[in-house]
Write a protein that holds these residues in place. Structure first.
Motif, PDB file in Angstrom:
ATOM      1  N   ILE A   1       0.892  -1.232   0.117  1.00 45.05           N
ATOM      2  CA  ILE A   1       0.209  -0.022  -0.203  1.00 45.05           C
ATOM      3  C   ILE A   1       0.818   1.256  -0.066  1.00 45.05           C
ATOM      4  N   LYS A   2       1.857   1.338   0.627  1.00 51.27           N
ATOM      5  CA  LYS A   2       2.836   2.534   0.916  1.00 51.27           C
ATOM      6  C   LYS A   2       3.723   2.536  -0.272  1.00 51.27           C
ATOM      7  N   ASN A   3       3.914   1.548  -1.019  1.00 50.62           N
ATOM      8  CA  ASN A   3       4.599   1.494  -2.301  1.00 50.62           C
ATOM      9  C   ASN A   3       3.609   2.077  -3.417  1.00 50.62           C
ATOM     10  N   GLU A   4       2.454   1.535  -3.363  1.00 47.09           N
ATOM     11  CA  GLU A   4       1.428   2.293  -4.334  1.00 47.09           C
ATOM     12  C   GLU A   4       1.137   3.740  -4.226  1.00 47.09           C
ATOM     13  N   GLN A   5       1.225   4.023  -2.894  1.00 48.92           N
ATOM     14  CA  GLN A   5       0.937   5.475  -2.702  1.00 48.92           C
ATOM     15  C   GLN A   5       2.227   6.620  -2.965  1.00 48.92           C
ATOM     16  N   ASP A   6       3.493   5.859  -2.896  1.00 54.51           N
ATOM     17  CA  ASP A   6       4.376   6.748  -2.841  1.00 54.51           C
ATOM     18  C   ASP A   6       4.631   6.680  -4.563  1.00 54.51           C
ATOM     19  N   GLN A   7       4.287   5.849  -5.389  1.00 58.92           N
ATOM     20  CA  GLN A   7       4.366   5.805  -6.739  1.00 58.92           C
ATOM     21  C   GLN A   7       3.322   6.724  -7.230  1.00 58.92           C
ATOM     22  N   LYS A   8       2.268   6.593  -6.845  1.00 58.01           N
ATOM     23  CA  LYS A   8       1.028   7.656  -7.089  1.00 58.01           C
ATOM     24  C   LYS A   8       1.490   9.049  -6.900  1.00 58.01           C
ATOM     25  N   SER A   9       1.980   9.112  -5.712  1.00 60.42           N
ATOM     26  CA  SER A   9       2.355  10.770  -5.336  1.00 60.42           C
ATOM     27  C   SER A   9       3.351  11.244  -6.130  1.00 60.42           C
ATOM     28  N   PHE A  10       4.524  10.443  -6.557  1.00 59.43           N
ATOM     29  CA  PHE A  10       5.696  10.603  -7.288  1.00 59.43           C
ATOM     30  C   PHE A  10       4.891  11.156  -8.539  1.00 59.43           C
ATOM     31  N   LEU A  11       4.298  10.425  -9.141  1.00 66.07           N
ATOM     32  CA  LEU A  11       3.697  10.726 -10.385  1.00 66.07           C
ATOM     33  C   LEU A  11       2.731  11.750 -10.669  1.00 66.07           C
ATOM     34  N   GLU A  12       2.111  11.934  -9.663  1.00 66.41           N
ATOM     35  CA  GLU A  12       1.215  13.311  -9.484  1.00 66.41           C
ATOM     36  C   GLU A  12       2.056  14.621  -9.467  1.00 66.41           C
ATOM     37  N   THR A  13       3.092  14.462  -8.814  1.00 70.48           N
ATOM     38  CA  THR A  13       4.193  15.549  -8.602  1.00 70.48           C
ATOM     39  C   THR A  13       4.811  15.903  -9.855  1.00 70.48           C
ATOM     40  N   THR A  14       5.774  14.884 -10.441  1.00 67.33           N
ATOM     41  CA  THR A  14       6.558  14.881 -11.491  1.00 67.33           C
ATOM     42  C   THR A  14       5.710  14.919 -12.873  1.00 67.33           C
ATOM     43  N   LEU A  15       4.571  14.219 -13.072  1.00 71.96           N
ATOM     44  CA  LEU A  15       3.763  14.614 -14.339  1.00 71.96           C
ATOM     45  C   LEU A  15       3.044  15.847 -14.190  1.00 71.96           C
ATOM     46  N   GLY A  16       2.552  16.237 -12.841  1.00 69.27           N
ATOM     47  CA  GLY A  16       1.766  17.396 -12.884  1.00 69.27           C
ATOM     48  C   GLY A  16       2.913  18.471 -13.045  1.00 69.27           C
ATOM     49  N   LYS A  17       3.944  18.581 -12.578  1.00 76.52           N
ATOM     50  CA  LYS A  17       5.120  19.599 -13.142  1.00 76.52           C
ATOM     51  C   LYS A  17       5.299  19.603 -14.697  1.00 76.52           C
ATOM     52  N   THR A  18       5.233  18.374 -15.328  1.00 77.89           N
ATOM     53  CA  THR A  18       5.787  18.443 -16.632  1.00 77.89           C
ATOM     54  C   THR A  18       4.527  18.826 -17.520  1.00 77.89           C
ATOM     55  N   ILE A  19       3.244  18.645 -16.958  1.00 78.78           N
ATOM     56  CA  ILE A  19       2.003  18.783 -17.771  1.00 78.78           C
ATOM     57  C   ILE A  19       1.978  20.745 -17.694  1.00 78.78           C
ATOM     58  N   ASN A  20       1.969  20.939 -16.447  1.00 83.70           N
ATOM     59  CA  ASN A  20       1.868  22.380 -16.085  1.00 83.70           C
ATOM     60  C   ASN A  20       2.841  23.329 -17.019  1.00 83.70           C
ATOM     61  N   ALA A  21       4.023  22.776 -17.144  1.00 87.98           N
ATOM     62  CA  ALA A  21       5.218  23.332 -17.982  1.00 87.98           C
ATOM     63  C   ALA A  21       4.795  23.444 -19.432  1.00 87.98           C
ATOM     64  N   ALA A  22       4.206  22.322 -19.842  1.00 92.67           N
ATOM     65  CA  ALA A  22       3.840  22.058 -21.259  1.00 92.67           C
ATOM     66  C   ALA A  22       2.988  23.051 -21.530  1.00 92.67           C
ATOM     67  N   ILE A  23       1.755  23.297 -20.847  1.00 91.04           N
ATOM     68  CA  ILE A  23       0.712  24.075 -21.086  1.00 91.04           C
ATOM     69  C   ILE A  23       0.980  25.380 -21.211  1.00 91.04           C
ATOM     70  N   ASP A  24       2.099  25.968 -20.324  1.00 92.50           N
ATOM     71  CA  ASP A  24       2.503  27.224 -20.408  1.00 92.50           C
ATOM     72  C   ASP A  24       3.460  27.713 -21.432  1.00 92.50           C
ATOM     73  N   ILE A  25       4.027  26.496 -22.088  1.00 93.28           N
ATOM     74  CA  ILE A  25       4.890  26.761 -23.333  1.00 93.28           C
ATOM     75  C   ILE A  25       3.765  26.835 -24.568  1.00 93.28           C
ATOM     76  N   GLY A  26       2.888  25.841 -24.405  1.00 90.68           N
ATOM     77  CA  GLY A  26       1.571  25.921 -25.600  1.00 90.68           C
ATOM     78  C   GLY A  26       0.894  27.255 -25.453  1.00 90.68           C
ATOM     79  N   ILE A  27       0.499  27.861 -24.383  1.00 88.11           N
ATOM     80  CA  ILE A  27      -0.191  29.095 -24.298  1.00 88.11           C
ATOM     81  C   ILE A  27       0.903  30.219 -24.940  1.00 88.11           C
TER      82      ILE A  27
END
Length: 238
Positions: free
Chosen positions: A15-41
């Motif tokens: 359960i902890k590993n699953e939560q850690d993975q999801k949290s990491f992906l939320e943060t990492t992919l979130g920053k990635t998507i955020n930056a990409a949207i900024d560049i696109g706009i």
């Protein structure tokens, strides 16, 4: 009773590993998507000054983009896991993560989210219809940036995993030769790499065992003469 205790520990670790993975992906992919949207706009509104673009982006974030990105990532992970048949809850390698994100429809989810948020901000009067239409009509430019940035992130993670495995193997070689100085160099590289590494279960477990054993030897005055019990204890995960 002992078996039941071990099973409970394993379940908690999963359960902890699953939560850690999801949290990491939320943060990492979130920053990635955020930056990409900024560049696109910025690409869609070349005549706008930085302050205007920042205001548009801030309004989109305030009216649902920020929370929406996190929710869209979570939905894509959950749907993707189900689609590719992951039943343990944990990703075991980068291929599984990439396949799950694709199968979970992350890009389509971001596309729908953009439409929804842009319409909401337009309705508040914070952006006019012309800007809203420009963003929506040029949405593929934003989505292409999102997709490209996500792919880049996955490539970087694959490299990080390869580096981590190299440091682990190097550490083991130095350990066999009882060369603490060499071990310490590889250990420091490993610790640095782990800060940016997605929690892939097998890799993280192996790294934590090395961490325990390394610190045990270090605290023992760099003496490799350890008891069997001490080594067994070091090999247990934190």
């Amino acid at each position: 009773m002992e078996l039941e205790k071990e099973n409970n520990i394993e379940i908690k670790n999963n359960i902890k590993n699953e939560q850690d993975q999801k949290s990491f992906l939320e943060t990492t992919l979130g920053k990635t998507i955020n930056a990409a949207i900024d560049i696109g706009i910025r690409a869609l509104l070349p005549d706008f000054i930085d302050e205007q673009v920042i205001n548009i982006k801030d309004n989109l974030l305030e009216y649902g983009l920020k929370d929406g990105i996190k929710e869209t990532i979570d939905d894509a992970i959950d749907l993707g896991k189900s689609a590719i048949g992951i039943v343990t809850g944990n990703f075991e390698n980068m291929n599984q993560i990439q396949n799950a994100i694709e199968a979970g429809g992350l890009i389509d989810g971001i596309s729908s989210l953009l439409d929804k948020v842009v319409d909401k901000v337009r309705q508040t009067g914070l952006i006019n219809s012309s800007v809203a239409n420009t963003i929506k009509k040029g949405k593929n430019i934003i989505l292409d940036n999102v997709e490209s940035n996500i792919e880049k992130t996955f490539i970087e993670q694959t490299t990080n995993i390869e580096n981590t495995n190299t440091y682990i193997n190097n550490w083991k070689d130095y350990f066999k030769n009882k060369d603490f100085e060499g071990m310490d160099i590889e250990y420091n590289k490993l610790e640095k790499e782990l800060k940016n590494l997605i929690p892939i279960e097998n890799t993280i477990n192996e790294a934590r065992k090395i961490e325990n054993l390394h610190n045990l030897i270090k605290n023992n005055g760099q003496n490799f003469e350890l008891t069997k019990e001490a080594i067994e204890l070091a090999n247990k995960l934190k």
